[in-house]
Write an enzyme that holds these catalytic residues in place. Structure first.
Site, PDB file in Angstrom:
ATOM      1  N   GLU A 121       0.840  -1.270  -0.129  1.00 21.91           N
ATOM      2  CA  GLU A 121       0.192   0.023  -0.028  1.00 21.91           C
ATOM      3  C   GLU A 121       0.905   1.310   0.028  1.00 21.91           C
ATOM      4  O   GLU A 121       0.322   2.382   0.313  1.00 21.91           O
ATOM      5  CB  GLU A 121      -0.900   0.111   0.946  1.00 21.91           C
ATOM      6  CG  GLU A 121      -1.890  -1.060   1.134  1.00 21.91           C
ATOM      7  CD  GLU A 121      -3.154  -0.885   1.973  1.00 21.91           C
ATOM      8  OE1 GLU A 121      -4.194  -0.215   1.627  1.00 21.91           O
ATOM      9  OE2 GLU A 121      -2.804  -0.962   3.387  1.00 21.91           O
ATOM     10  N   HIS A 140      -0.343   5.220   7.835  1.00 21.27           N
ATOM     11  CA  HIS A 140      -1.392   4.433   7.315  1.00 21.27           C
ATOM     12  C   HIS A 140      -1.634   3.296   8.485  1.00 21.27           C
ATOM     13  O   HIS A 140      -0.738   2.680   8.855  1.00 21.27           O
ATOM     14  CB  HIS A 140      -1.212   3.746   6.093  1.00 21.27           C
ATOM     15  CG  HIS A 140      -2.280   2.733   5.754  1.00 21.27           C
ATOM     16  ND1 HIS A 140      -3.899   2.816   6.056  1.00 21.27           N
ATOM     17  CD2 HIS A 140      -2.198   1.451   5.600  1.00 21.27           C
ATOM     18  CE1 HIS A 140      -4.315   1.719   5.714  1.00 21.27           C
ATOM     19  NE2 HIS A 140      -3.438   0.748   5.555  1.00 21.27           N
ATOM     20  N   HIS A 142      -4.559   0.915  11.007  1.00 19.10           N
ATOM     21  CA  HIS A 142      -5.873   0.211  11.181  1.00 19.10           C
ATOM     22  C   HIS A 142      -6.472   0.235  12.662  1.00 19.10           C
ATOM     23  O   HIS A 142      -6.838  -0.479  13.237  1.00 19.10           O
ATOM     24  CB  HIS A 142      -5.705  -1.618  10.884  1.00 19.10           C
ATOM     25  CG  HIS A 142      -5.001  -1.615   9.671  1.00 19.10           C
ATOM     26  ND1 HIS A 142      -4.104  -2.724   9.280  1.00 19.10           N
ATOM     27  CD2 HIS A 142      -5.148  -0.756   8.300  1.00 19.10           C
ATOM     28  CE1 HIS A 142      -3.945  -2.720   8.168  1.00 19.10           C
ATOM     29  NE2 HIS A 142      -4.197  -1.749   7.350  1.00 19.10           N
ATOM     30  N   HIS A 210     -11.496  -0.864   6.694  1.00 19.09           N
ATOM     31  CA  HIS A 210      -9.945  -0.818   6.381  1.00 19.09           C
ATOM     32  C   HIS A 210      -9.173  -0.086   7.573  1.00 19.09           C
ATOM     33  O   HIS A 210      -8.701  -0.826   8.588  1.00 19.09           O
ATOM     34  CB  HIS A 210      -9.721  -0.680   5.105  1.00 19.09           C
ATOM     35  CG  HIS A 210      -8.084  -0.743   5.025  1.00 19.09           C
ATOM     36  ND1 HIS A 210      -7.683  -0.748   3.639  1.00 19.09           N
ATOM     37  CD2 HIS A 210      -6.902  -1.003   5.713  1.00 19.09           C
ATOM     38  CE1 HIS A 210      -6.470  -1.004   3.547  1.00 19.09           C
ATOM     39  NE2 HIS A 210      -6.028  -1.039   5.040  1.00 19.09           N
TER      40      HIS A 210
END
Ligand SMILES: [Zn+2]
Length: 279
Positions: A121, A140, A142, A210
């Site tokens: 990603e 990024h 979760h 996500h």
């Protein structure tokens, strides 16, 4: 790319000979495309060692603070060239060290991966740096308490002063609008570009089902925002469970707090870093 082409074709072949011919062509084409599509960019040169140290610390701090687990990543724009960014190889963030940092161009091509596995990603980072010259660092994650806000249509709102930046707006990225049915990963430049467009000029976005992407003007700032997003989501959920009318921060309060957002950042950063880095 080559492996994917082989398995896709392998699954649909009707007989061995036809399959073999297709496989050979696909492999050759795949290899050619791979070379053509991934030019090796030149390096911007050695990054500031302090920036690398902060990037390594950021990975470990975000695990220590319950934002990252074994997945997720943090990047920083290169201090020598705004068209390069730095991101660790695919590795559990708690294990990341300076040797793991790979330099990329803004199309997320590595300068020299040296065989190290890359984050699938990484396109999130390249696309956002391309769209947002003001952004110097990206997380990024979760982050668990954020997930419900990405799937219920209930907006994340600033419930306390430390998370005032939420008052600037936290959009939700619906990957189906950009890519239809996917495996939910932002694994190519087109999905990265769609995500960057949804982010717009905001400080963070939620990715439906996500996680989240958080951006900011420095590594410590983006780490702080990531921690405060998780805390705000927990507090907002608690307040909603209690019932009654919730008084969120007023837009005027948000503006006043944002004018001094990073005032005490060094105070937090010093302690967070001390907890995770060798003395
Ligand atoms: Zn992810």
């Amino acid at each position: 790319m080559e492996q994917k082409a082989v398995s896709n074709y392998g699954a649909t072949r009707r007989d061995f000979l036809a399959g073999w011919a297709v496989l050979t062509m696909a492999a050759a084409l795949g290899a050619t495309l791979q070379v053509a599509a991934q030019p090796q960019p030149t390096s911007a040169g050695l990054a500031d060692p302090k920036l690398i140290e902060d990037l390594v610390a950021a990975n470990r701090i975000l695990v220590n603070q319950g934002v990252l687990d074994t997945l997720g990543h943090v990047s920083a724009r290169h201090n020598r060239d705004p068209n390069r960014y730095l991101l660790a190889r695919s590795r559990a963030p708690e294990m990341v060290s300076a040797d793991d940092i790979i330099e990329y161009d803004l199309d997320s091509n590595p300068v020299d991966a040296r065989g190290r596995p890359m984050n699938l990603e990484r396109f999130i980072h390249g696309a956002v740096y391309k769209a947002r010259p003001d952004v110097k660092a990206i997380v990024h994650n979760h982050s668990p308490s954020l997930i419900p806000f990405g799937v219920t249509g209930i907006p994340l709102r600033p419930i306390y002063h430390s998370a005032a930046f939420i008052g600037e707006g936290i959009p939700v990225f619906e990957i189906r609008e950009a890519g239809g049915m996917t495996d939910m990963l932002v694994r190519d430049p087109a999905l990265g570009g769609a995500l960057a467009r949804t982010l717009g000029n905001k400080p963070a976005l939620l990715m439906r089902g996500h996680g989240a992407v958080v951006v900011g003007p420095s590594v410590p700032s983006v780490v702080r925002r990531s921690i405060q997003l998780e805390v705000n989501a927990k507090l907002q959920t608690q307040a909603m469970t209690l019932g009654g009318n919730i008084t969120y921060l007023d837009p005027e309060e948000v503006r006043k707090i944002m004018a001094r957002e990073d005032v005490a950042l060094e105070r937090s950063w010093e302690l967070w870093k001390r907890k995770v880095m060798p003395k």
